[in-house]
Design an enzyme around this catalytic site. Structure first.
Site, PDB file in Angstrom:
ATOM      1  N   LYS A   1      -5.804   6.977  -3.081  1.00  6.76           N
ATOM      2  CA  LYS A   1      -5.346   6.272  -4.293  1.00  6.76           C
ATOM      3  C   LYS A   1      -6.304   6.518  -5.462  1.00  6.76           C
ATOM      4  O   LYS A   1      -5.886   6.849  -6.567  1.00  6.76           O
ATOM      5  CB  LYS A   1      -5.241   4.753  -4.048  1.00  6.76           C
ATOM      6  CG  LYS A   1      -4.331   4.363  -2.903  1.00  6.76           C
ATOM      7  CD  LYS A   1      -4.284   2.858  -2.703  1.00  6.76           C
ATOM      8  CE  LYS A   1      -5.576   2.221  -2.283  1.00  6.76           C
ATOM      9  NZ  LYS A   1      -6.086   2.620  -0.953  1.00  6.76           N
TER      10      LYS A   1
ATOM     11  N   ARG B   1      -2.977  -6.888  -2.963  1.00  2.00           N
ATOM     12  CA  ARG B   1      -3.146  -6.581  -1.539  1.00  2.00           C
ATOM     13  C   ARG B   1      -2.510  -7.640  -0.665  1.00  2.00           C
ATOM     14  O   ARG B   1      -2.446  -7.470   0.548  1.00  2.00           O
ATOM     15  CB  ARG B   1      -4.640  -6.538  -1.220  1.00  2.00           C
ATOM     16  CG  ARG B   1      -5.258  -5.157  -1.278  1.00  2.00           C
ATOM     17  CD  ARG B   1      -6.583  -5.292  -0.570  1.00  2.00           C
ATOM     18  NE  ARG B   1      -7.244  -4.086  -0.195  1.00  2.00           N
ATOM     19  CZ  ARG B   1      -7.840  -3.241  -1.017  1.00  2.00           C
ATOM     20  NH1 ARG B   1      -7.753  -3.382  -2.301  1.00  2.00           N
ATOM     21  NH2 ARG B   1      -8.512  -2.210  -0.535  1.00  2.00           N
TER      22      ARG B   1
ATOM     23  N   ARG C   1     -16.137  10.612   3.111  1.00  2.55           N
ATOM     24  CA  ARG C   1     -16.195  10.326   1.657  1.00  2.55           C
ATOM     25  C   ARG C   1     -17.636  10.155   1.186  1.00  2.55           C
ATOM     26  O   ARG C   1     -18.460   9.534   1.834  1.00  2.55           O
ATOM     27  CB  ARG C   1     -15.410   9.047   1.367  1.00  2.55           C
ATOM     28  CG  ARG C   1     -15.552   8.598  -0.085  1.00  2.55           C
ATOM     29  CD  ARG C   1     -14.534   7.580  -0.506  1.00  2.55           C
ATOM     30  NE  ARG C   1     -14.319   6.523   0.459  1.00  2.55           N
ATOM     31  CZ  ARG C   1     -13.301   5.698   0.409  1.00  2.55           C
ATOM     32  NH1 ARG C   1     -12.405   5.810  -0.556  1.00  2.55           N
ATOM     33  NH2 ARG C   1     -13.165   4.758   1.303  1.00  2.55           N
TER      34      ARG C   1
ATOM     35  N   ARG D   1     -20.205   5.018   1.369  1.00  2.00           N
ATOM     36  CA  ARG D   1     -19.958   3.588   1.211  1.00  2.00           C
ATOM     37  C   ARG D   1     -20.214   2.895   2.546  1.00  2.00           C
ATOM     38  O   ARG D   1     -19.820   3.401   3.583  1.00  2.00           O
ATOM     39  CB  ARG D   1     -18.498   3.352   0.791  1.00  2.00           C
ATOM     40  CG  ARG D   1     -18.339   3.198  -0.698  1.00  2.00           C
ATOM     41  CD  ARG D   1     -16.899   3.183  -1.154  1.00  2.00           C
ATOM     42  NE  ARG D   1     -16.003   2.292  -0.439  1.00  2.00           N
ATOM     43  CZ  ARG D   1     -14.702   2.182  -0.710  1.00  2.00           C
ATOM     44  NH1 ARG D   1     -14.161   2.900  -1.693  1.00  2.00           N
ATOM     45  NH2 ARG D   1     -13.938   1.369  -0.022  1.00  2.00           N
TER      46      ARG D   1
ATOM     47  N   ARG E   1     -10.835  -2.256   8.182  1.00  4.29           N
ATOM     48  CA  ARG E   1     -10.113  -2.267   6.898  1.00  4.29           C
ATOM     49  C   ARG E   1      -8.681  -1.792   7.087  1.00  4.29           C
ATOM     50  O   ARG E   1      -7.753  -2.301   6.465  1.00  4.29           O
ATOM     51  CB  ARG E   1     -10.846  -1.391   5.878  1.00  4.29           C
ATOM     52  CG  ARG E   1     -12.130  -2.037   5.381  1.00  4.29           C
ATOM     53  CD  ARG E   1     -13.037  -1.048   4.691  1.00  4.29           C
ATOM     54  NE  ARG E   1     -12.418  -0.398   3.578  1.00  4.29           N
ATOM     55  CZ  ARG E   1     -12.606   0.868   3.230  1.00  4.29           C
ATOM     56  NH1 ARG E   1     -13.415   1.634   3.938  1.00  4.29           N
ATOM     57  NH2 ARG E   1     -12.018   1.360   2.193  1.00  4.29           N
TER      58      ARG E   1
HETATM   59  P1  AP5 Z   1      -9.945   7.947  -2.038  1.00  2.00           P
HETATM   60  O1  AP5 Z   1      -9.189   8.451  -3.203  1.00  2.00           O
HETATM   61  O2  AP5 Z   1     -11.324   7.429  -2.271  1.00  2.00           O
HETATM   62  O3  AP5 Z   1      -9.069   6.875  -1.211  1.00  2.00           O
HETATM   63  P2  AP5 Z   1      -8.598   5.414  -1.581  1.00  2.00           P
HETATM   64  O4  AP5 Z   1      -7.184   5.274  -1.171  1.00  2.00           O
HETATM   65  O5  AP5 Z   1      -8.930   5.074  -3.009  1.00  2.00           O
HETATM   66  O6  AP5 Z   1      -9.497   4.607  -0.543  1.00  2.00           O
HETATM   67  P3  AP5 Z   1     -10.383   3.297  -0.618  1.00  2.00           P
HETATM   68  O7  AP5 Z   1     -11.074   3.217   0.707  1.00  2.00           O
HETATM   69  O8  AP5 Z   1     -11.252   3.236  -1.839  1.00  2.00           O
HETATM   70  O9  AP5 Z   1      -9.327   2.218  -0.682  1.00  2.00           O
HETATM   71  P4  AP5 Z   1      -9.450   0.794  -0.272  1.00  2.00           P
HETATM   72  O10 AP5 Z   1      -8.173   0.289  -0.781  1.00  2.00           O
HETATM   73  O11 AP5 Z   1      -9.718   0.449   1.118  1.00  2.00           O
HETATM   74  O12 AP5 Z   1     -10.840   0.321  -0.923  1.00  2.00           O
HETATM   75  P5  AP5 Z   1     -11.160  -0.499  -2.226  1.00  2.00           P
HETATM   76  O13 AP5 Z   1     -12.284   0.151  -2.899  1.00  2.00           O
HETATM   77  O14 AP5 Z   1      -9.912  -0.788  -2.981  1.00  2.00           O
HETATM   78  O15 AP5 Z   1      -9.979   9.137  -0.945  1.00  2.00           O
HETATM   79  C1  AP5 Z   1     -10.654   8.939   0.284  1.00  2.00           C
HETATM   80  C2  AP5 Z   1     -11.381  10.245   0.673  1.00  2.00           C
HETATM   81  O16 AP5 Z   1     -10.401  11.242   0.974  1.00  2.00           O
HETATM   82  C3  AP5 Z   1     -12.260  10.840  -0.434  1.00  2.00           C
HETATM   83  O17 AP5 Z   1     -13.391  11.405   0.164  1.00  2.00           O
HETATM   84  C4  AP5 Z   1     -11.381  11.920  -1.085  1.00  2.00           C
HETATM   85  O18 AP5 Z   1     -12.142  12.984  -1.623  1.00  2.00           O
HETATM   86  C5  AP5 Z   1     -10.542  12.376   0.117  1.00  2.00           C
HETATM   87  N1  AP5 Z   1      -9.179  12.766  -0.251  1.00  2.00           N
HETATM   88  C6  AP5 Z   1      -8.351  12.166  -1.141  1.00  2.00           C
HETATM   89  N2  AP5 Z   1      -7.160  12.770  -1.176  1.00  2.00           N
HETATM   90  C7  AP5 Z   1      -7.230  13.788  -0.248  1.00  2.00           C
HETATM   91  C8  AP5 Z   1      -6.304  14.784   0.203  1.00  2.00           C
HETATM   92  N3  AP5 Z   1      -5.060  14.855  -0.292  1.00  2.00           N
HETATM   93  N4  AP5 Z   1      -6.719  15.640   1.161  1.00  2.00           N
HETATM   94  C9  AP5 Z   1      -7.989  15.582   1.694  1.00  2.00           C
HETATM   95  N5  AP5 Z   1      -8.901  14.651   1.299  1.00  2.00           N
HETATM   96  C10 AP5 Z   1      -8.518  13.779   0.351  1.00  2.00           C
HETATM   97  O19 AP5 Z   1     -11.607  -1.898  -1.584  1.00  2.00           O
HETATM   98  C11 AP5 Z   1     -12.848  -2.077  -0.934  1.00  2.00           C
HETATM   99  C12 AP5 Z   1     -12.980  -3.529  -0.488  1.00  2.00           C
HETATM  100  O20 AP5 Z   1     -12.955  -4.403  -1.646  1.00  2.00           O
HETATM  101  C13 AP5 Z   1     -11.865  -4.078   0.413  1.00  2.00           C
HETATM  102  O21 AP5 Z   1     -12.084  -3.769   1.767  1.00  2.00           O
HETATM  103  C14 AP5 Z   1     -11.924  -5.577   0.115  1.00  2.00           C
HETATM  104  O22 AP5 Z   1     -12.983  -6.200   0.789  1.00  2.00           O
HETATM  105  C15 AP5 Z   1     -12.233  -5.609  -1.361  1.00  2.00           C
HETATM  106  N6  AP5 Z   1     -11.029  -5.654  -2.203  1.00  2.00           N
HETATM  107  C16 AP5 Z   1     -10.629  -4.684  -3.097  1.00  2.00           C
HETATM  108  N7  AP5 Z   1      -9.489  -5.049  -3.707  1.00  2.00           N
HETATM  109  C17 AP5 Z   1      -9.153  -6.262  -3.188  1.00  2.00           C
HETATM  110  C18 AP5 Z   1      -8.061  -7.143  -3.414  1.00  2.00           C
HETATM  111  N8  AP5 Z   1      -7.076  -6.847  -4.284  1.00  2.00           N
HETATM  112  N9  AP5 Z   1      -8.015  -8.291  -2.695  1.00  2.00           N
HETATM  113  C19 AP5 Z   1      -8.996  -8.620  -1.828  1.00  2.00           C
HETATM  114  N10 AP5 Z   1     -10.052  -7.828  -1.566  1.00  2.00           N
HETATM  115  C20 AP5 Z   1     -10.143  -6.653  -2.244  1.00  2.00           C
END
Ligand code: AP5
Length: 225
Positions: free
Chosen positions: A13, A88, A123, A156, A167
């Site tokens: 994403k 979420r 990552r 991370r 997660r």
């Molecule tokens: P990347 O683009 O970083 O993936 P992503 O979907 O953004 O993954 P996240 O882990 O950041 O999402 P998340 O929703 O769990 O975490 P968030 O930060 O929101 O890509 C991942 C990897 O793959 C990278 O290395 C990239 O280079 C590679 N890649 C990408 N596309 C590719 C492809 N096509 N082919 C090959 N490789 C590829 O949340 C973190 C924490 O914050 C949560 O666990 C929670 O505790 C809290 N939090 C955040 N938002 C909320 C909310 N709304 N409510 C409650 N808690 C929340």
């Protein structure tokens, strides 16, 4: 264009959000990035969020909802925005609807668990900017260094295998209800119905980007409401 990017942790994403900024010029609102900034600053929000994030759980809804509502009121969001990692949960989605924040398109990215864990496991991030790389699939030009600043990249904490699995479980617990919430707006008689797009994230970064742009370009030439 007001977008929600839905999908499991590690699906890509944030990576695709970067491409959307370049092409459509709408800001990315990443609750994960906002929370990580709060944690690194040690402010009140960060102190409350940290333990939930470290365990791979969700931060309580009440902490997140006001944060996003306030962000969307900023002038740079007047022509649109992309929500990455929000909503979420159903209370988060309902709070958006109750606040009159209409969404034009919900993009749901899908990928199997094995590949998700491979992506989060490799990552590398540049914490000050949020720039993201992958050791194999999207490596930086110099190993372990950010392409723009040359500063060090880190893993991370919540990408360690056990937390990444947790997660994913947490995502699955809420995902079905969220997908139903957005894919059945019309059936509920809501006046503003977002377009719902499913995209396979199984290809390369560029292949996924191609599918995404094709879908978004179609919307920008034929808006629904
Ligand atoms: P990347 O683009 O970083 O993936 P992503 O979907 O953004 O993954 P996240 O882990 O950041 O999402 P998340 O929703 O769990 O975490 P968030 O930060 O929101 O890509 C991942 C990897 O793959 C990278 O290395 C990239 O280079 C590679 N890649 C990408 N596309 C590719 C492809 N096509 N082919 C090959 N490789 C590829 O949340 C973190 C924490 O914050 C949560 O666990 C929670 O505790 C809290 N939090 C955040 N938002 C909320 C909310 N709304 N409510 C409650 N808690 C929340």
């Amino acid at each position: 264009m007001r977008l929600i990017l839905l999908g499991p942790p590690g699906v890509g994403k944030g990576t695709q959000a970067g491409f959307i900024i370049e092409r459509y010029g709408i800001p990315q609102i990443s609750t994960g990035d906002m929370l990580r900034t709060a944690v690194s600053q040690g402010n009140a929000l960060g102190l409350q969020a940290k333990s939930h994030m470290d365990r791979g759980g969700l931060v309580p809804d009440d902490l997140i909802i006001d944060l996003v509502r306030d962000r969307i009121r900023q002038p740079d969001c007047s022509a649109g925005f992309q929500l990455d990692g929000f909503p979420r949960t159903i209370p988060q989605a309902e709070a958006m609807t109750a606040a009159g924040i209409n969404i034009d398109i919900v993009v749901e990215f899908r990928l199997d668990d094995e590949e998700l864990l491979e992506r989060s496991g490799g990552r590398l991030v540049h914490p000050p900017s949020g720039r993201t790389y992958h050791a194999l699939f999207n490596p930086p030009r110099a190993a372990g260094k950010d392409d723009v600043t040359g500063e060090g990249l880190v893993q991370r904490k919540d990408d360690q295998a056990d937390t990444a699995k947790k997660r994913l479980e947490v995502y699955k617990r809420h995902a079905g209800a969220l997908v139903d919430y957005y894919s059945q707006c019309a059936a509920r008689g809501q006046s503003h119905v977002p377009r719902y797009i499913r995209i396979s994230a199984a290809g390369s970064l560029q292949e996924v980007r191609g599918q995404l742009f094709a879908a978004l370009d179609e919307y920008s030439t034929t808006p629904m409401n």
